[in-house]
Motif scaffolding. Structure first.
Motif, PDB file in Angstrom:
ATOM      1  N   TYR A 149     -91.295 -60.458  39.338  1.00 56.05           N
ATOM      2  CA  TYR A 149     -91.538 -61.764  38.742  1.00 56.05           C
ATOM      3  C   TYR A 149     -92.920 -62.276  39.129  1.00 56.05           C
ATOM      4  O   TYR A 149     -93.316 -62.196  40.288  1.00 56.05           O
ATOM      5  CB  TYR A 149     -90.499 -62.793  39.204  1.00 56.05           C
ATOM      6  N   SER A 150     -93.625 -62.843  38.156  1.00 55.80           N
ATOM      7  CA  SER A 150     -94.923 -63.445  38.439  1.00 55.80           C
ATOM      8  C   SER A 150     -95.328 -64.268  37.234  1.00 55.80           C
ATOM      9  O   SER A 150     -94.695 -64.209  36.181  1.00 55.80           O
ATOM     10  CB  SER A 150     -95.984 -62.355  38.674  1.00 55.80           C
ATOM     11  N   ALA A 151     -96.421 -65.004  37.376  1.00 59.30           N
ATOM     12  CA  ALA A 151     -96.952 -65.752  36.234  1.00 59.30           C
ATOM     13  C   ALA A 151     -97.290 -64.773  35.108  1.00 59.30           C
ATOM     14  O   ALA A 151     -97.091 -65.051  33.926  1.00 59.30           O
ATOM     15  CB  ALA A 151     -98.187 -66.543  36.651  1.00 59.30           C
ATOM     16  N   LEU A 171     -94.232 -63.756  33.188  1.00 57.80           N
ATOM     17  CA  LEU A 171     -93.828 -64.836  32.280  1.00 57.80           C
ATOM     18  C   LEU A 171     -94.692 -64.844  31.027  1.00 57.80           C
ATOM     19  O   LEU A 171     -94.212 -65.043  29.914  1.00 57.80           O
ATOM     20  CB  LEU A 171     -93.941 -66.189  32.984  1.00 57.80           C
ATOM     21  N   ALA A 223     -80.639 -59.569  36.617  1.00 60.58           N
ATOM     22  CA  ALA A 223     -81.100 -59.887  37.966  1.00 60.58           C
ATOM     23  C   ALA A 223     -80.373 -59.021  38.992  1.00 60.58           C
ATOM     24  O   ALA A 223     -80.907 -58.711  40.047  1.00 60.58           O
ATOM     25  CB  ALA A 223     -80.880 -61.368  38.254  1.00 60.58           C
ATOM     26  N   TRP A 224     -79.140 -58.676  38.711  1.00 58.19           N
ATOM     27  CA  TRP A 224     -78.421 -57.727  39.561  1.00 58.19           C
ATOM     28  C   TRP A 224     -77.530 -56.876  38.667  1.00 58.19           C
ATOM     29  O   TRP A 224     -77.154 -57.292  37.578  1.00 58.19           O
ATOM     30  CB  TRP A 224     -77.603 -58.445  40.650  1.00 58.19           C
ATOM     31  N   ASN A 237     -89.220 -62.103  46.189  1.00 63.68           N
ATOM     32  CA  ASN A 237     -89.877 -62.262  44.890  1.00 63.68           C
ATOM     33  C   ASN A 237     -89.022 -63.152  43.992  1.00 63.68           C
ATOM     34  O   ASN A 237     -88.718 -62.859  42.852  1.00 63.68           O
ATOM     35  CB  ASN A 237     -90.123 -60.891  44.232  1.00 63.68           C
ATOM     36  N   TYR A 238     -88.590 -64.255  44.582  1.00 63.65           N
ATOM     37  CA  TYR A 238     -87.726 -65.191  43.860  1.00 63.65           C
ATOM     38  C   TYR A 238     -88.006 -66.561  44.431  1.00 63.65           C
ATOM     39  O   TYR A 238     -87.867 -66.763  45.645  1.00 63.65           O
ATOM     40  CB  TYR A 238     -86.254 -64.802  44.071  1.00 63.65           C
ATOM     41  N   ASN A 239     -88.408 -67.480  43.583  1.00 60.65           N
ATOM     42  CA  ASN A 239     -88.808 -68.789  44.109  1.00 60.65           C
ATOM     43  C   ASN A 239     -87.573 -69.620  44.446  1.00 60.65           C
ATOM     44  O   ASN A 239     -86.891 -70.127  43.561  1.00 60.65           O
ATOM     45  CB  ASN A 239     -89.666 -69.523  43.069  1.00 60.65           C
ATOM     46  N   MET A 293     -87.808 -72.298  46.114  1.00 63.20           N
ATOM     47  CA  MET A 293     -88.300 -73.683  46.110  1.00 63.20           C
ATOM     48  C   MET A 293     -87.996 -74.410  47.415  1.00 63.20           C
ATOM     49  O   MET A 293     -87.497 -75.539  47.418  1.00 63.20           O
ATOM     50  CB  MET A 293     -87.730 -74.454  44.903  1.00 63.20           C
ATOM     51  N   PHE A 294     -88.297 -73.761  48.514  1.00 64.64           N
ATOM     52  CA  PHE A 294     -88.142 -74.401  49.827  1.00 64.64           C
ATOM     53  C   PHE A 294     -89.204 -75.488  49.935  1.00 64.64           C
ATOM     54  O   PHE A 294     -90.395 -75.209  49.963  1.00 64.64           O
ATOM     55  CB  PHE A 294     -88.277 -73.365  50.940  1.00 64.64           C
ATOM     56  N   ARG A 297     -83.620 -74.771  46.611  1.00 63.54           N
ATOM     57  CA  ARG A 297     -82.734 -74.627  45.457  1.00 63.54           C
ATOM     58  C   ARG A 297     -81.612 -73.675  45.870  1.00 63.54           C
ATOM     59  O   ARG A 297     -81.827 -72.474  46.033  1.00 63.54           O
ATOM     60  CB  ARG A 297     -83.545 -74.062  44.294  1.00 63.54           C
ATOM     61  N   TRP A 302     -79.028 -66.083  44.229  1.00 61.70           N
ATOM     62  CA  TRP A 302     -79.494 -65.152  43.198  1.00 61.70           C
ATOM     63  C   TRP A 302     -80.634 -64.277  43.708  1.00 61.70           C
ATOM     64  O   TRP A 302     -80.721 -63.100  43.371  1.00 61.70           O
ATOM     65  CB  TRP A 302     -79.955 -65.942  41.956  1.00 61.70           C
TER      66      TRP A 302
END
Lengths: 415, 109, 975
Positions: A5-7, A10, A24-25, A109-111, A113-114, A182, A188
């Motif tokens: 995953y990256s900009a 996307l 995702a899995w 490689n998963y945001n 959002m901490f 999150r 996930w």
């Protein structure tokens, strides 16, 4: 390997009509034998599976979940992360967890959002202020960031706080590195990373019994058939007693419903996490704009994941004591999760009386913040047979020796 | 909010009560003869069932009497309430709550 | 601008005009309008912006399911964010603004998000913003999120709570609800009928067909008239049932004043009702489903039933040339209503091969019908300009029709929220393509549309059946036509909205399925479908249909997400009720509170009590005042209001045996008329409380506790008596607030007491230290204990509570010749620290056992078991390195230590392992130097050792000492 995953990804998928995203899995068919089986697809179980593969090279691992992953307390909590603990054993463990969280988006490689916007514990009287100071000093001596504030400083840092409260705000302790994340993304992210390393995530699969021979676990009977393994870990907070009973174990655990609430989303009006011990109010604002509130426990046993009115009233009163201007905002949703409560508010991680069967439970109301470290330590003891040094004090034998780590009553902080 | 049938007062709202947890636990003694393990089992280990639980309640804002109840921990339905010292009536046996006038059955009909 | 006020239709009062302000513009409406209908009548088509892409949005619905028209109502302290315009009754002077739009809903800068839409699909944020760090991106995202703004200032309104009990609660006043209420009431039952809307009638308010020979409104009026004549019926409008909780409890929110112009509002704004209903009849209606076609979020695309309501109830039309898209008969009624009011109907597009009975009505009116077809795309830039229709069979576009409004109906979802909250289960009905109530687990039954019964006569029949507790017939099978789904990967899916407020499209549902977020909960959480402020009332089932279509799995197997309370958002202030400000928790005032205030007391919270911290005189700060008070007690005499001290009477033949099991200390050998200090433990061996107990008679004890623990200890004693030691004959009663306690302490204490006058012999031999006496003091019956927390000669005189203040005043007067001074809690704390007396809660914590505070010997001497004893004998309890309570002296000139500072080894540089902490600290007025007490590992054995006291980064040297700093021999106790 699942696409990274990256900009850029996307951008590529945006041009490609989003058609290239991969699961995702994986959803594999269960095998009959694994090197390790983890029961419970919440944060702790998923993290355990991930670290078994990542730290210990055990990739022939099954993660069994009765429902959908992240559907228990991982997806029902108020998402607070902090390490403002009092006793050195707790402090070291939770601080390790916060540190893992700080690197987790990158690692998985998963945001997730901490969002480290601080975690304030207020003090409302002289005694509370002394306890806050004792707590701040304990944190600092344990190498954890802590700020001790007097009343005016609290008000300067938290705009909008009630200038005329029933319980005066005389000061507080802030952990600047505390915050929220999150919650679903944690589940996930671990699931995706574990699956990529070879872990079989098996949803909608219920453990019906344990295979135990001569005091040693040999596998589990499930709704999807028999799975054999000499190493089984349980991470099923809320239902620990029920599952452990299938292995003939009695636990020092009571299951209670913990409620939480969100308001409708509004523009930013609260930039930190606040705990007010006078009313038990636990409050933050999510990135989406909702006020997120934790309440106390209904102190009767419950396996019903539903809300109740008395706590909703108390939680509302608690919020308005801190921020009376929120009175005309509205609650959007209330729900509940079932938490394991042990007498000393400290988890149990380690072996059980059954050989090869390990347990991770007893998180009370605070398991989310411990997911990385809880998974790390359960994976360690499952893989090596030896307790991880960070979890040495968390064995179930402490209830017999009396060596409890009573955070709730020692530090004056709710757990 | 639960509606709890106090055997002494009749049905009252949950906020008048305090739950004292699992009932029928025997306190071991004398202290000089109890092992650490027995003591820990008494103090900490609990049945914690998913289903019927026999527990004790205190009508704190009422008659201030303790009593026992058999309650389902999933549906929250009270099957029966009964006085301290009594054995838990089995399903179908007559019980305090069934005899109390004006009693409302638990949540589940 | 295309909405307009119809000439005649509707229930608004056209004779009166209401002015209101929308986005800074003054507009007009009529009584009976909602803000939404008034906006439509004024031709306002863009009412807000969506949450994520900031797309322009118009009204979708007419009720509380509205996802788009989210407004900020009023400003300042009375602002309410995120109200749906469809729920706001218009009043004179109303001010409302769109949310989430800058500078305006018409022109919104963040609409640029929409241009990047394809790069920011569902859940994109999990995949990016990780480098270099989330914190770089988060502030901008937080600012963009949220809808309205939190109010500014303290809410001037109040909120009430009420309780009620009823035999039958009927939720919803539509046809089925009214029918149920009437029948139930005729049967003699106590009936409560609640309706969320301002006006009673539900769907009848926009119902064109006749009922039992009457117009729908006339039928409603007849029902209401009948109900109003029955004394056993209560009808409440503006009252929403928001939650169905355990044991037949239904929560209601009654709106009292929101519909009035602000200057006419008085009394509570809302009432929260908690109603126990022996039986609930849920007539909550149903929500119409939108259709998911490309660009279906353009202003001008709305629910067919909403347009019907706007036309028939409010007398407004959304546009002038309308295409109706449907898969069932109900939307034909909307088309007919608009047509009959003079609005042009371009076509009815029906996905069914053959229409139902309504087809004939279309033919009679000359309305064109296009069968086997469904819309695939709306045309237009900022609002609808036309719609492209395709054959359901192949999805190929067949025709483009110019229009300014597209009405849609993809079937109906019963409002099963309360049923589901009550624990009831749901079953998917494939004929209705909806989830219907299945089993109930509480005494609740669903009727009418809430039960999937859409036929009016059948709905009324269902209500009547439920009203007399008969079984409700199953709904008739309906003919709902097929839904046109975009194929997986079809680019048009990305602009086919499912959740309008949260900007979730059919394409997003496809992404979720592709990425294995296939559980309905995963779909919700990953895409945010159904998580907006409407909680998915128009979107959840559509999402489930799509997932079902993508996975080839039946909707029943997919299931729904949980329906959680509240049904519609409820004001936080409403839940708090009166528990705000000083009413949040009761404040307990001591017996001599008024006299203390008059004497200049500085009051503070100590637990639930408001008590004098000190009595500062002019020019004194707290420090100086406390020092003066301490010296007065040491030098002559002081008076302390100790009324909050816990007092518990323990009486009965087994009282001694009972207390012997409760206290760490021995009780049996105490003589009548004597007192003893005692420690109580929790069963876990932890020190729970301390205090003095007195033996009043052979079978009667008075147990003293700390102020904060009195109630809890009384409860605990009850629990042991009633649950464990049921054979003991003992009564326990908490009499804390029955007795006021005045503590007179100091060398002149006896003289003050003598001056007041008492029949009790106060001489040293007749009334020694730790003795208890009863008798008249100043003419009032009193209990006196000679106990001392200050170390001085001291009497605690208890009198009936209402005499407390008089006793205080008398003592101040009698003590005047001796220079008596009132002293507060802080002076008492200083006095006890000087004596090294333990204060439970300060000098103990959740780990402290009796052996840690010098009571190891007392425990060892006692042969009997007591509460918590076994727990002190564990390996942990026997550890030699336990923290023990000791004294600390400073070795520098830095003043008193901070309470909460930690103890480190003296040689530690920087931070290190803690060895304990300072638990009490004072600059001693008597000794003129700082004193402290601390819990320190192996402290007792380390007396004389130097340690470091560490506080917030700074270390100071200190010496461990015996804590009995002042008068260690106790020579001052006799004055």
């Amino acid at each position: 390997m699942t696409r990274r995953y990256s900009a850029l990804s996307l951008l590529r998928e945006g041009l490609n009509g989003q058609r290239g995203w991969e699961p995702a899995w994986r959803d594999p068919a269960p095998k009959t034998r694994y090197d390790a089986i983890v029961i419970g697809g919440g944060g702790h179980g998923l993290a355990t599976a991930y670290y078994l593969a990542k730290n210990h090279g055990l990739t022939n691992v099954a993660l069994i979940e009765r429902g959908w992953i992240g559907g228990g307390n991982t997806g029902r909590n108020t998402t607070i992360i902090r390490s403002n603990y009092f006793f050195p054993e707790s402090a070291a463990f939770y601080e390790f967890s916060v540190q893992l969280y700080e690197k987790l988006s990158d690692e998985l490689n998963y945001n997730i959002m901490f969002s480290q916007r601080g975690m304030w514990t207020l003090a409302h009287d002289r005694h509370g202020l002394e306890m806050a100071r004792r707590s701040a000093n304990a944190m600092l001596l344990n190498g954890i960031d802590a700020e001790f504030h007097d009343g005016p400083s609290v008000y300067a840092h938290i705009p909008g706080l009630n200038p005329d409260p029933r319980f005066p705000i005389l000061g507080g302790v802030n952990q600047p590195r505390g915050g929220s994340a999150r919650h679903d993304a944690v589940a996930w992210g671990y699931a995706r990373a574990a699956s990529a390393l070879g872990v079989d995530i098996i949803q909608n699969c219920e453990v019906q019994d344990f295979l135990i021979e001569g005091g040693q676990v040999r596998g589990v009977e499930t709704s999807h058939g028999t799975m054999r393994s000499d190493r089984v870990g349980m991470a099923v907070a809320g239902h620990s007693s029920v599952l452990a009973a299938k292995a003939g174990l009695r636990l020092p655990v009571s299951s209670y419903a913990l409620q939480a609430f969100v308001s409708e989303p509004v523009k930013p009006c609260l930039d930190t996490v606040i705990l007010s011990p006078a009313t038990g109010t636990y409050l933050s604002q999510s990135d989406k704009g909702e006020l997120v509130l934790g309440a106390g426990l209904d102190l009767y046993l419950s396996y019903a994941q539903r809300g109740n009115l008395p706590w909703m009233e108390r939680a509302a009163a608690g919020v308005l004591e801190l921020f009376p201007q929120f009175s005309r905002m509205r609650f959007l949703r209330q729900w509940a999760g079932i938490v394991d409560v042990v007498h000393d508010s400290t988890p149990i991680i380690g072996p059980t009386a059954v050989g090869g069967l390990y347990i991770n439970c007893g998180w009370g109301t605070g398991g989310f913040k411990a997911i990385p470290a809880g998974g790390w330590c359960l994976a360690h003891v499952m893989a090596t047979g030896r307790s991880h040094p960070l979890a040495d004090a968390f064995g179930i034998e402490r209830f017999t020796t009396g060596a409890l780590i009573d955070e709730a009553s020692a530090s004056g902080i709710a757990h | 909010m639960l509606l709890i049938d106090c055997p002494f007062c009749g049905p009252r709202a949950e906020i008048e009560f305090r739950c004292g947890g699992e009932s029928h636990i025997q306190r071991p003694g004398p202290h000089t003869e109890v092992s650490d393990a027995e003591w820990a089992d008494y103090l900490y280990n609990r049945e914690n069932p998913k289903g019927e639980h026999r527990e004790r309640w205190f009508h704190a804002a009422g008659c201030r009497r303790w009593f026992n109840a058999a309650r389902d921990t999933v549906t929250h339905r009270f099957r029966v309430t009964y006085k301290m010292g009594e054995a838990c009536p089995e399903a179908g046996e007559s019980a305090v709550s069934e005899a109390a006038p004006g009693a409302v059955a638990g949540g589940v009909i | 601008m295309s909405g307009w006020r119809l000439k005649a239709a509707g229930r608004v009062d056209r004779g009166a005009r209401i002015s209101f302000t929308w986005a800074g513009r003054t507009l007009h409406g009529h009584p009976g309008d909602t803000l939404a209908s008034a906006l439509m009548a004024n031709g306002v088509s863009i009412v807000g912006r969506s949450f994520k892409y900031h797309r322009p949005r118009g009204l979708l619905a007419a009720g509380l399911e509205e996802p788009n028209a989210i407004v900020q109502l009023e400003t300042g302290a009375v602002a309410v964010p995120n109200v749906k315009a469809t729920q706001i009754e218009l009043y004179e002077g109303l001010v409302a603004n769109p949310v989430n739009a800058k500078p305006s809903a018409e022109f919104d800068l963040l609409a640029a998000n929409s241009m990047f839409k394809r790069f920011i699909p569902a859940a994109f944020y999990y995949k990016t913003f990780m480098w270099p760090n989330w914190h770089w991106f988060e502030p901008a995202i937080r600012k963009a999120a949220g809808l309205g703004n939190a109010p500014e200032g303290v809410d001037p309104d109040s909120y009430d709570h009420r309780f009620a009990h009823t035999d039958i609660m009927v939720v919803g006043s539509g046809a089925a609800g009214l029918a149920a209420a009437i029948v139930a009431a005729k049967g003699g039952e106590k009936v409560l009928l609640v309706e969320a809307d301002a006006e009673l009638g539900g769907g009848l308010l926009a119902e064109p067909s006749e009922i039992e020979g009457l117009t729908a409104i006339a039928w409603r009026d007849r029902m209401l008239a009948a109900l109003s004549g029955m004394p056993n019926v209560t009808v409440m409008n503006r009252t929403m049932a928001f939650g169905f909780y355990d044991h037949q409890l239904v929560g209601l929110c009654e709106r009292m004043t929101d519909h009035l112009p602000p200057h006419q509002r008085s009394g509570p704004r809302q009432r929260l009702w908690k109603v126990r209903a022996k039986r609930a009849i849920l007539a909550t209606g149903a929500f119409e489903r939108p259709m998911a076609f490309a660009r279906n979020d353009l202003p001008g695309v709305m629910l067919a039933s909403a347009a019907q309501t706007y036309a028939l109830r409010y007398g407004v039309a959304p546009g002038r040339r309308i295409v109706v898209a449907t898969n069932n008969d109900s939307a034909y009624q909307a088309a007919f209503a608009l047509h009959d009011a003079g609005v042009g109907i371009a076509a009815i597009v029906d996905s069914r091969a053959r229409g139902g009975d309504a087809i004939a009505g279309a033919a009679a009116r000359g309305i064109r019908t296009i069968m086997d077809s469904a819309p695939v795309k709306a045309k237009g830039r900022r609002r609808v300009g036309g719609v492209v229709v395709a054959a359901v069979a192949d999805g190929k576009a067949s025709e483009s029709i110019a229009c300014d409004i597209v009405l849609m109906s993809n079937g109906w979802n019963p409002a099963v929220h309360l049923h589901s909250q009550s624990g009831g289960s749901l079953a998917f009905n494939s004929s209705l393509e909806a989830f219907l109530p299945s089993k109930s687990v509480q005494a609740a039954v669903n009727v009418g549309a809430a039960a999937g019964i859409f036929d009016l006569d059948a709905a009324i029949a269902s209500g009547r059946a439920a009203g007399q507790d008969d079984a409700v017939a199953a709904p008739l099978p309906a003919s709902v036509g097929p839904t046109l789904h975009f194929a997986d990967g079809d680019a048009r899916a990305g602009t086919a909205w499912v959740d309008f407020q949260n900007d979730v499209t059919a394409g997003d549902v496809q992404i979720a399925a592709r990425e294995n977020f296939r559980s309905v909960e995963h779909l919700k959480r990953y895409t945010t479908l159904g998580m907006a402020s409407d909680q998915g009332k128009t979107s959840n089932v559509t999402g489930i249909h799509m997932l079902s279509n993508l996975l080839g799995k039946a909707p029943q197997a997919i299931g729904t997400t949980k329906f959680r309370p509240p049904f519609d958002p409820v004001t936080i202030g409403g839940f708090a009720g009166r528990a705000v400000g000083e009413n949040l928790m009761p404040i307990a005032q001591s017996a001599a509170h008024a006299s203390a205030l008059a004497a200049g007391a500085k009051m503070e919270n100590y637990g639930s009590w408001l008590r004098p911290a000190c009595f500062p005189r002019a020019g004194e700060d707290e420090h100086v005042a406390v020092a003066r008070e301490v010296l007065a007690v040491r030098g002559q005499v002081g008076l302390f209001d100790a009324s909050p001290l816990g007092k518990i009477e323990v009486k009965g033949p087994d009282a001694a045996e009972f207390l012997q099991r409760v206290y760490v200390n021995g009780v049996r050998n105490l003589k009548v008329g004597r007192c003893r200090y005692g420690l109580m433990l929790s069963e876990h061996g932890i020190i729970y409380d301390d205090g003095v107990f007195a033996k009043i008679a052979e079978d009667h004890y008075l147990v003293g506790t700390t102020s904060g623990h009195a109630a809890a200890i009384a409860d605990t004693l009850q629990e042991w008596l009633q649950c464990e030691w049921t054979d003991l004959k003992v009564l326990v009663e908490n009499v804390t607030t029955g007795w006021a306690v005045m503590n007179v302490a100091g060398p002149k204490a006896r003289a003050v007491l003598e001056a007041i006058g008492t029949e009790i012999d106060l001489s040293r031999d007749a009334f020694p230290h730790m003795a208890y006496r009863e008798g008249l003091v100043g003419g009032v019956p009193a209990r006196i204990q000679r106990v001392s927390f200050s170390g001085e000669l001291s009497y605690e005189i208890s009198v009936p509570w209402n005499y407390g203040r008089a006793l205080w005043d008398a003592m101040i007067q009698a003590g005047a010749p001796h220079d008596i001074v009132p002293f507060g809690v802080e002076a008492l704390m200083a006095l006890r620290i000087e004596k090294g007396f333990l204060h439970v809660g300060s000098d103990t914590d959740g780990t402290t056992m009796p052996q840690d505070v010098g009571f190891g010997g007392a425990v060892a001497k006692k042969p009997d078991d007591f509460i918590g004893r076994r727990s002190t004998m564990t390996p942990e309890g026997r550890r030699v390195d336990r923290r023990q309570l000791v004294g600390l002296e400073t070795l520098d000139t830095g003043g008193a230590f901070e309470c909460g500072a930690h103890i480190l080894a003296s040689e530690t540089k920087g931070i290190g392992a803690t060895q304990g902490w300072v638990t009490s600290s004072v600059q001693s007025p008597t000794l003129g130097r700082p004193l402290a007490m601390a819990l320190i590992e192996r402290g007792t054995a380390r007396i004389g050792e130097t340690v470091q006291v560490w506080d917030l980064g700074k270390g100071r040297p200190a010496r461990i000492v015996d804590p009995r700093f002042y008068d260690p021999a106790g020579e001052k106790l006799d004055g």
